[in-house]
Design a protein around this motif. Sequence first.
Motif, mmCIF file in Angstrom:
data_model
loop_
_atom_site.group_PDB
_atom_site.id
_atom_site.type_symbol
_atom_site.label_atom_id
_atom_site.label_comp_id
_atom_site.label_asym_id
_atom_site.label_seq_id
_atom_site.Cartn_x
_atom_site.Cartn_y
_atom_site.Cartn_z
ATOM 1 N N GLN A 1 0.845 -1.175 0.000
ATOM 2 C CA GLN A 1 0.000 0.000 0.000
ATOM 3 C C GLN A 1 0.880 1.223 0.000
ATOM 4 O O GLN A 1 1.391 1.650 1.020
ATOM 5 C CB GLN A 1 -0.923 0.006 1.242
ATOM 6 C CG GLN A 1 -1.841 -1.208 1.336
ATOM 7 C CD GLN A 1 -2.820 -1.254 0.184
ATOM 8 O OE1 GLN A 1 -3.255 -0.218 -0.300
ATOM 9 N NE2 GLN A 1 -3.152 -2.453 -0.242
ATOM 10 N N ALA A 2 1.113 1.820 -1.205
ATOM 11 C CA ALA A 2 2.055 2.920 -1.335
ATOM 12 C C ALA A 2 1.638 4.100 -0.481
ATOM 13 O O ALA A 2 2.477 4.856 -0.025
ATOM 14 C CB ALA A 2 2.155 3.334 -2.802
ATOM 15 N N ARG A 3 0.318 4.269 -0.217
ATOM 16 C CA ARG A 3 -0.103 5.440 0.524
ATOM 17 C C ARG A 3 0.347 5.395 1.975
ATOM 18 O O ARG A 3 0.334 6.402 2.666
ATOM 19 C CB ARG A 3 -1.627 5.575 0.461
ATOM 20 C CG ARG A 3 -2.379 4.435 1.134
ATOM 21 C CD ARG A 3 -3.891 4.692 1.075
ATOM 22 N NE ARG A 3 -4.639 3.640 1.737
ATOM 23 C CZ ARG A 3 -5.042 2.534 1.158
ATOM 24 N NH1 ARG A 3 -4.750 2.325 -0.116
ATOM 25 N NH2 ARG A 3 -5.730 1.625 1.816
ATOM 26 N N GLU A 4 0.701 4.188 2.471
ATOM 27 C CA GLU A 4 1.127 4.068 3.858
ATOM 28 C C GLU A 4 2.626 4.254 4.007
ATOM 29 O O GLU A 4 3.128 4.338 5.121
ATOM 30 C CB GLU A 4 0.725 2.690 4.405
ATOM 31 C CG GLU A 4 -0.789 2.462 4.407
ATOM 32 C CD GLU A 4 -1.151 1.072 4.879
ATOM 33 O OE1 GLU A 4 -0.208 0.280 5.122
ATOM 34 O OE2 GLU A 4 -2.345 0.770 5.014
ATOM 35 N N GLY B 1 -1.377 9.845 -14.579
ATOM 36 C CA GLY B 1 -1.698 10.166 -15.954
ATOM 37 C C GLY B 1 -2.578 11.387 -16.071
ATOM 38 O O GLY B 1 -3.052 11.950 -15.082
ATOM 39 N N TYR B 2 -2.777 11.783 -17.328
ATOM 40 C CA TYR B 2 -3.603 12.951 -17.623
ATOM 41 C C TYR B 2 -4.291 12.698 -18.949
ATOM 42 O O TYR B 2 -3.660 12.203 -19.892
ATOM 43 C CB TYR B 2 -2.730 14.208 -17.720
ATOM 44 C CG TYR B 2 -3.511 15.492 -17.942
ATOM 45 C CD1 TYR B 2 -4.154 16.122 -16.873
ATOM 46 C CD2 TYR B 2 -3.596 16.057 -19.201
ATOM 47 C CE1 TYR B 2 -4.867 17.282 -17.069
ATOM 48 C CE2 TYR B 2 -4.311 17.234 -19.406
ATOM 49 C CZ TYR B 2 -4.947 17.839 -18.337
ATOM 50 O OH TYR B 2 -5.650 18.998 -18.530
ATOM 51 N N PRO C 1 -13.361 4.005 -12.553
ATOM 52 C CA PRO C 1 -11.944 3.972 -12.925
ATOM 53 C C PRO C 1 -11.785 3.580 -14.388
ATOM 54 O O PRO C 1 -12.486 2.715 -14.906
ATOM 55 C CB PRO C 1 -11.354 2.904 -12.000
ATOM 56 C CG PRO C 1 -12.285 2.873 -10.823
ATOM 57 C CD PRO C 1 -13.649 3.175 -11.377
ATOM 58 N N ALA C 2 -10.863 4.289 -15.053
ATOM 59 C CA ALA C 2 -10.623 4.031 -16.479
ATOM 60 C C ALA C 2 -9.135 3.962 -16.730
ATOM 61 O O ALA C 2 -8.317 4.247 -15.850
ATOM 62 C CB ALA C 2 -11.254 5.124 -17.333
ATOM 63 N N ALA C 3 -8.785 3.596 -17.946
ATOM 64 C CA ALA C 3 -7.371 3.562 -18.308
ATOM 65 C C ALA C 3 -6.795 4.952 -18.178
ATOM 66 O O ALA C 3 -7.403 5.938 -18.580
ATOM 67 C CB ALA C 3 -7.201 3.052 -19.742
ATOM 68 N N GLY D 1 -2.587 2.046 -7.157
ATOM 69 C CA GLY D 1 -1.370 2.580 -7.738
ATOM 70 C C GLY D 1 -1.586 3.469 -8.936
ATOM 71 O O GLY D 1 -0.638 3.774 -9.656
ATOM 72 N N LEU D 2 -2.847 3.913 -9.195
ATOM 73 C CA LEU D 2 -3.163 4.720 -10.370
ATOM 74 C C LEU D 2 -3.790 6.045 -9.948
ATOM 75 O O LEU D 2 -4.747 6.065 -9.158
ATOM 76 C CB LEU D 2 -4.128 3.981 -11.294
ATOM 77 C CG LEU D 2 -3.634 2.674 -11.940
ATOM 78 C CD1 LEU D 2 -4.747 2.039 -12.743
ATOM 79 C CD2 LEU D 2 -2.425 2.927 -12.815
#
Length: 773
Positions: A17-20, A48-49, A109-111, A88-89
């Motif tokens: 969990q990257a947020r931790e 992304g954008y 959620p989308a690509a 992770g997105l």
Amino acid sequence: MAVFALAGLAAAEVPAQAREASYNFDLPAGPLTASIARFSQITGLSVGYPGDLPMVMARRVSGTFPAESALRKLLDGTRLRAVKVGPGLYRLERKAKRADVAPAAAPPPAAVAGPDIIVTGQKRQQALSAIPLSVSVMSAIDMGKAGRSLGSRDMSLDMEGLAMTNLGPGRNRQFIRGVADSPFNGQSQATVAVQVDEARVTFNAPDPDLRLIDVDRIEILKGPQGPLYGSGALGGIYHIVTRRPDPTDSEAWVRLSGSAVEHGRPGHGVEAMLNLPLVGDRLAVRAVGYDFLDGGWIDSGGVRKDSNSTHSAGLRLAVRWQPSDRWTLDAGYWMQNIDSRDSQYVTGTDDRLRRQSRIAEPTDNDFRMAHAAITGELGGLELLSATSYVEQRFSYTLDASASAAFFGLTGQARFDDARRYSVLNQEFRLSEGRNSRWVAGASMLRAMTREQGAMTGEDGMSRNVEDLRRVVSEYALFGEGSIRLARGLDATLGMRLFYSLAKDDARADRAEAERLRKSRKWILSPSLALSYTLPGEGLLFLRYARAMRPGGLAPAGMTASGHFDADELGTFDLGYRKSFWDNRLSVSAGAYYTLWDEIQSDYLLRNGLVSTRNAGRGRIVGLEGSADWRMGGGFALSLGGSVQDARLLRSEAGQKLADRRLPVAPEITGRVSLSRHYRIGSWNGQSALQANYIGDARLSFDDDLDRGMGDYTVMSASSSVERGPWSLAVRIDNLFDVRGDSFAFGNPFSIREAPQYTPLAPRTLTLSLARRW
């Protein structure tokens, strides 16, 4: 070292969990695209954008933060926010205005499209995903994985299609996609133009081998670029894009390095950068300095051990002034000196690192460049005026004893050659600015070459054997634009009309002088591309382009022995680019077919001097491809390769040839790189292993110089760790100490007496320590 790199690849896990987790960040202020790329490299998160990421400046982020907190700080002041759309997105969105009503329900959620790579090689800012042209890009992030400063030859191992000779630093010629005319440094114009930002660096000079320090990216434009660059762009463009001064924040770094060369001498280096705002957000300066000593490994004459050590030093200064929001002035100066104590070829066998030579063969290459570019708005359009002046002073000494008799000498003889190349370029351009669908302009170029060669015998008396001066002037109008033919289908047309005037000051008979007066030439270089935008992130294109080089007098010592005509090249290029799996996998592929008429080629006279001729008609057919896959868990895999068949089909006399491959460019190349980003306690780390295969190539299509080279595999390994402002890196090049022959040439006066080989640099360990402020 290999164990170290493998351990890094298999080391500590990226937190689930990257947020931790908290990370050590030291992201300098700069373009948001670069900051986001660096953020993703540290954290392993995808950001992304939808569409092209806005060209905005991000603030500096330094310290230890959770990933989301650091991302918020990074976006502060950009009018963007990050929305998590999956594990992770993250997707970047524009912040809602205060007057907006309550937002609608969030979409599923989308690509997520990663930040698109912006390239400027086609004289305007364009998203790489939309360019109907074969382009390879090496970013600063990718170059940073090396753990040391890089040069042109390093790029040839990472970018498909680029090949080089290997005479030594500051003496090499570049070739792209098999468009290779000769391994010798004569008077013919280069087939690849080196460009630094808006400055034209080379015309017929060798590659100056500029150290790629504090560089934003390298762009290689493949195929003829005549419509936008004129003559000398038959094979493509090697474009160095430097980092510009940042008027919003101060920044500095310094890196110290040391190297140990197996079978050779140690080396060392220091490099530093300082960015300093001077007047608010309007004026800033950026300075880069470096000094390196690369240890030698060739023993010469039985008395000079490790004689081919090279000292290189350079200074680059840049100024950016923004007097208003609509106008920007960029100016700069770059100087670099390369001094090699001796040449790096051997005789007898490529397994030995020694040769018998009675005379040392040092080389000196002094490079100077001054440039300025003004960009601003004019009537709703973007106007750019770019001015540059480049000068290279290039000199070398060769043992000419084997050819002494040709010059009426006996015993030892020494050949000293001194050349001065200069390029003055002025260009004006109009476009619509970022992602403009068209560009138009006018340019003036003046290239001057001065060469003097002298032969010295045992009596100490020097005899001039070469004395040449050539001036080429080009005046051009050019443009390129795209139109929409149907949904997803575009056509791009380019055109350059230029007048070329070449003046040679060399003794010639009356007939040749008359032909010289007729060498003035109007040249038209067109290009046409059709491109189709694929669903998702992808492009399919077909491009045709032509380019030409003017003719001139062919030197043969102190006189002009004849005239060589203009040559012309046309290429069909079928290309494909596509991203998959939320941009975790990017694939590109290309196929090309080239016909090359009246090939200009530098060749060796029997006495060892170099002249120029038209060699005949050639044909090149090739395939190349690459793939980059972010595999998860911090792992990344990069693959690439090319296969090509480049041949001289007919001689200038019209004779069909059975087997005459064009020189230097290998038939097959391949590379594979596996890297991993990881955390060890409070340290961020990355390790990488890379293998390159360089296939079989030939030195020349001349009968007596048709010698093989290449056909070897070389590996490298690197690891680096950083915490806060400190970073430490270790790297090994030529991991298994391979003795492959990288270039079957070294001395033109003795090449016909015995085979010559240029062995790869032996296994080299490099350690570096860097500090950032």
